[in-house]
Design a protein around this motif. Structure first.
Motif, PDB file in Angstrom:
ATOM      1  N   SER A  63      70.616   8.143 -40.187  1.00 46.77           N
ATOM      2  CA  SER A  63      70.326   6.514 -39.737  1.00 46.77           C
ATOM      3  C   SER A  63      68.843   6.180 -39.650  1.00 46.77           C
ATOM      4  N   VAL A  64      68.078   7.094 -39.480  1.00 40.16           N
ATOM      5  CA  VAL A  64      66.617   6.725 -39.453  1.00 40.16           C
ATOM      6  C   VAL A  64      66.012   6.440 -40.791  1.00 40.16           C
ATOM      7  N   TYR A  65      66.713   7.061 -41.797  1.00 38.98           N
ATOM      8  CA  TYR A  65      65.975   6.975 -43.191  1.00 38.98           C
ATOM      9  C   TYR A  65      66.921   5.546 -43.782  1.00 38.98           C
ATOM     10  N   ARG A  66      68.097   5.449 -43.459  1.00 38.64           N
ATOM     11  CA  ARG A  66      68.900   4.315 -43.842  1.00 38.64           C
ATOM     12  C   ARG A  66      67.960   3.063 -43.637  1.00 38.64           C
ATOM     13  N   LEU A  67      67.590   3.030 -42.027  1.00 43.71           N
ATOM     14  CA  LEU A  67      67.080   1.749 -41.625  1.00 43.71           C
ATOM     15  C   LEU A  67      65.523   1.747 -42.303  1.00 43.71           C
ATOM     16  N   ALA A  68      64.904   2.936 -42.540  1.00 37.84           N
ATOM     17  CA  ALA A  68      63.701   3.064 -43.029  1.00 37.84           C
ATOM     18  C   ALA A  68      63.554   2.256 -44.492  1.00 37.84           C
ATOM     19  N   ASN A  69      64.697   2.681 -45.143  1.00 32.86           N
ATOM     20  CA  ASN A  69      64.699   2.140 -46.650  1.00 32.86           C
ATOM     21  C   ASN A  69      65.099   0.616 -46.779  1.00 32.86           C
ATOM     22  N   SER A  70      65.673   0.500 -45.622  1.00 35.38           N
ATOM     23  CA  SER A  70      66.039  -1.102 -45.634  1.00 35.38           C
ATOM     24  C   SER A  70      64.674  -1.761 -45.257  1.00 35.38           C
ATOM     25  N   LEU A  71      63.891  -1.321 -44.345  1.00 34.54           N
ATOM     26  CA  LEU A  71      62.655  -2.182 -43.944  1.00 34.54           C
ATOM     27  C   LEU A  71      61.778  -2.087 -45.089  1.00 34.54           C
ATOM     28  N   ALA A  72      61.645  -0.817 -45.794  1.00 31.83           N
ATOM     29  CA  ALA A  72      60.807  -0.784 -46.851  1.00 31.83           C
ATOM     30  C   ALA A  72      61.198  -1.778 -48.009  1.00 31.83           C
ATOM     31  N   HIS A  73      62.319  -2.428 -47.844  1.00 26.68           N
ATOM     32  CA  HIS A  73      62.653  -3.262 -49.090  1.00 26.68           C
ATOM     33  C   HIS A  73      62.567  -4.810 -48.330  1.00 26.68           C
ATOM     34  N   SER A  74      62.153  -4.849 -47.285  1.00 31.47           N
ATOM     35  CA  SER A  74      62.191  -6.126 -46.443  1.00 31.47           C
ATOM     36  C   SER A  74      60.900  -6.967 -46.717  1.00 31.47           C
ATOM     37  N   SER A  75      60.520  -8.110 -46.023  1.00 29.74           N
ATOM     38  CA  SER A  75      59.547  -8.938 -46.506  1.00 29.74           C
ATOM     39  C   SER A  75      58.396  -8.354 -45.436  1.00 29.74           C
ATOM     40  N   PRO A  76      57.266  -7.808 -45.948  1.00 30.19           N
ATOM     41  CA  PRO A  76      56.242  -7.304 -45.060  1.00 30.19           C
ATOM     42  C   PRO A  76      55.782  -8.624 -44.112  1.00 30.19           C
ATOM     43  N   GLU A  77      55.474  -9.608 -44.356  1.00 28.91           N
ATOM     44  CA  GLU A  77      54.991 -10.888 -43.868  1.00 28.91           C
ATOM     45  C   GLU A  77      56.089 -11.147 -42.827  1.00 28.91           C
ATOM     46  N   ALA A  78      57.292 -11.157 -43.257  1.00 27.56           N
ATOM     47  CA  ALA A  78      58.282 -11.376 -42.035  1.00 27.56           C
ATOM     48  C   ALA A  78      58.307 -10.555 -41.036  1.00 27.56           C
ATOM     49  N   ILE A  79      58.333  -9.133 -41.361  1.00 29.56           N
ATOM     50  CA  ILE A  79      57.977  -8.058 -40.262  1.00 29.56           C
ATOM     51  C   ILE A  79      56.921  -7.985 -39.450  1.00 29.56           C
ATOM     52  N   ALA A  80      55.675  -8.675 -40.030  1.00 31.48           N
ATOM     53  CA  ALA A  80      54.403  -8.567 -39.234  1.00 31.48           C
ATOM     54  C   ALA A  80      54.672  -9.854 -38.188  1.00 31.48           C
ATOM     55  N   GLU A  81      55.329 -11.082 -38.413  1.00 34.70           N
ATOM     56  CA  GLU A  81      55.518 -11.937 -37.816  1.00 34.70           C
ATOM     57  C   GLU A  81      56.477 -11.641 -36.658  1.00 34.70           C
ATOM     58  N   MET A  82      57.855 -11.009 -36.902  1.00 33.38           N
ATOM     59  CA  MET A  82      58.548 -10.498 -35.964  1.00 33.38           C
ATOM     60  C   MET A  82      57.901  -9.505 -35.088  1.00 33.38           C
ATOM     61  N   LYS A  83      56.850  -8.817 -35.420  1.00 29.67           N
ATOM     62  CA  LYS A  83      56.312  -7.811 -34.526  1.00 29.67           C
ATOM     63  C   LYS A  83      55.348  -8.362 -33.557  1.00 29.67           C
ATOM     64  N   LYS A  84      54.760  -9.593 -33.961  1.00 33.70           N
ATOM     65  CA  LYS A  84      54.255 -10.256 -33.120  1.00 33.70           C
ATOM     66  C   LYS A  84      54.988 -10.854 -31.979  1.00 33.70           C
ATOM     67  N   ASN A 111      48.671   1.227 -27.513  1.00 31.85           N
ATOM     68  CA  ASN A 111      48.095  -0.130 -28.239  1.00 31.85           C
ATOM     69  C   ASN A 111      47.992  -0.019 -29.595  1.00 31.85           C
ATOM     70  N   ALA A 112      47.816   1.198 -30.158  1.00 35.04           N
ATOM     71  CA  ALA A 112      47.826   1.212 -31.717  1.00 35.04           C
ATOM     72  C   ALA A 112      49.176   0.880 -32.193  1.00 35.04           C
ATOM     73  N   MET A 113      50.290   1.451 -31.417  1.00 34.83           N
ATOM     74  CA  MET A 113      51.678   0.954 -31.902  1.00 34.83           C
ATOM     75  C   MET A 113      51.902  -0.433 -31.773  1.00 34.83           C
ATOM     76  N   ARG A 114      51.445  -0.973 -30.611  1.00 35.34           N
ATOM     77  CA  ARG A 114      51.586  -2.411 -30.243  1.00 35.34           C
ATOM     78  C   ARG A 114      51.113  -3.215 -31.229  1.00 35.34           C
ATOM     79  N   LYS A 115      49.908  -2.832 -31.820  1.00 31.89           N
ATOM     80  CA  LYS A 115      49.291  -3.756 -32.883  1.00 31.89           C
ATOM     81  C   LYS A 115      49.547  -3.310 -34.175  1.00 31.89           C
ATOM     82  N   CYS A 116      50.247  -2.395 -34.459  1.00 32.14           N
ATOM     83  CA  CYS A 116      50.539  -2.134 -36.090  1.00 32.14           C
ATOM     84  C   CYS A 116      51.521  -3.160 -36.385  1.00 32.14           C
TER      85      CYS A 116
END
Length: 254
Positions: A192-213, A91-96
């Protein structure tokens, strides 16, 4: 590394890496489950852009529940409390509100498959194998089931749950959607893990939060559902079949 295991985290350049370790194939006692829950909650509520979930060592990613703790459960309340630990992590992973990348470097059993299913993007190495062993010890994958079924569908989930002694390889897991990527080497996996992590670290936090929902839509009842499932497992683990099966397994791995 401490003999009792650990959960640690550190943040760098907007990437929070949460790592867990236990000397028994990265199995998870309740204390470590609680610590994982806390670290995931913390990452979701602080200045982090993306989370990497990984385990230490180069063998098992996670062997699931601690058999020492399972064998020590004396009543239904203790049983539910233990399995609630896995429910809380999922549930913590789901809500993060941050994407969680799973680095899967080895075998996943039971609750370990649940963790791999609950991350948002799992990157594995080709030697990885998975198994839902719960039925073989007299219970079932009740708590982790919703996360696994959500990721790979009812048919594939039921295959894993019913044939509880058969290992499935990384290609099977990728075809079913559990793993997003499978790599030939640890180096390629980590790149691959760190390529994706770096890409996401420079992406919009607001967009990511909405996509997660959006990705987790329909799971809003999981606080209650996983609590109910923990109660089922907590009751079943007390039966004679389970007690005998766990003791046999502990003798086999000594």
């Amino acid at each position: 590394m401490p003999e009792t295991g650990y959960v640690s985290s550190h943040t760098e350049h907007g990437i929070t890496t949460i790592e867990f370790f236990h000397p028994k194939s990265n199995s998870l006692p309740l204390k470590m489950l609680d610590e994982l829950t806390q670290e995931i909650h913390y990452a979701g509520n602080h200045d982090t852009r993306v989370v990497i979930l990984k385990s230490a060592g180069d063998n098992a990613f996670c062997a699931g529940a601690s058999f020492d703790e399972l064998s020590a459960i004396k009543n239904e309340k203790e049983g539910q409390n233990f399995f609630q630990g896995f429910a809380n992590v999922i549930n913590a992973m789901r809500k993060c509100n941050k994407f969680i990348i799973g680095r899967i470097q080895g075998k996943c059993v039971g609750g370990g498959v649940g963790l791999a299913a609950a991350v948002d993007y799992a990157i594995a190495i080709n030697k990885t194998e998975i198994k839902l062993s719960e039925l073989s010890i007299g219970i079932g994958p009740f708590v982790v089931g919703p996360a696994i079924e959500r990721k790979i569908g009812t048919s594939a989930f039921s295959q894993l749950a019913i044939d509880a002694t058969l290992w499935r390889n990384a290609d099977w897991a990728k075809k079913k959607g559990l793993f997003a990527e499978v790599h030939e080497t640890v180096q390629n996996m980590d790149e691959s893990v760190y390529r994706l992590a770096n890409s996401l670290a420079h992406s919009s936090p607001e967009a990511i939060a909405e996509m997660k929902k959006m990705f987790w839509k329909g799971t809003e009842n999981w606080d209650a559902l996983l609590n109910e499932r923990a109660a089922i497992s907590g009751k079943l683990i007390l039966n004679d079949f389970s007690k005998n099966a766990i003791e046999k397994f502990k003798l086999k791995i000594k």
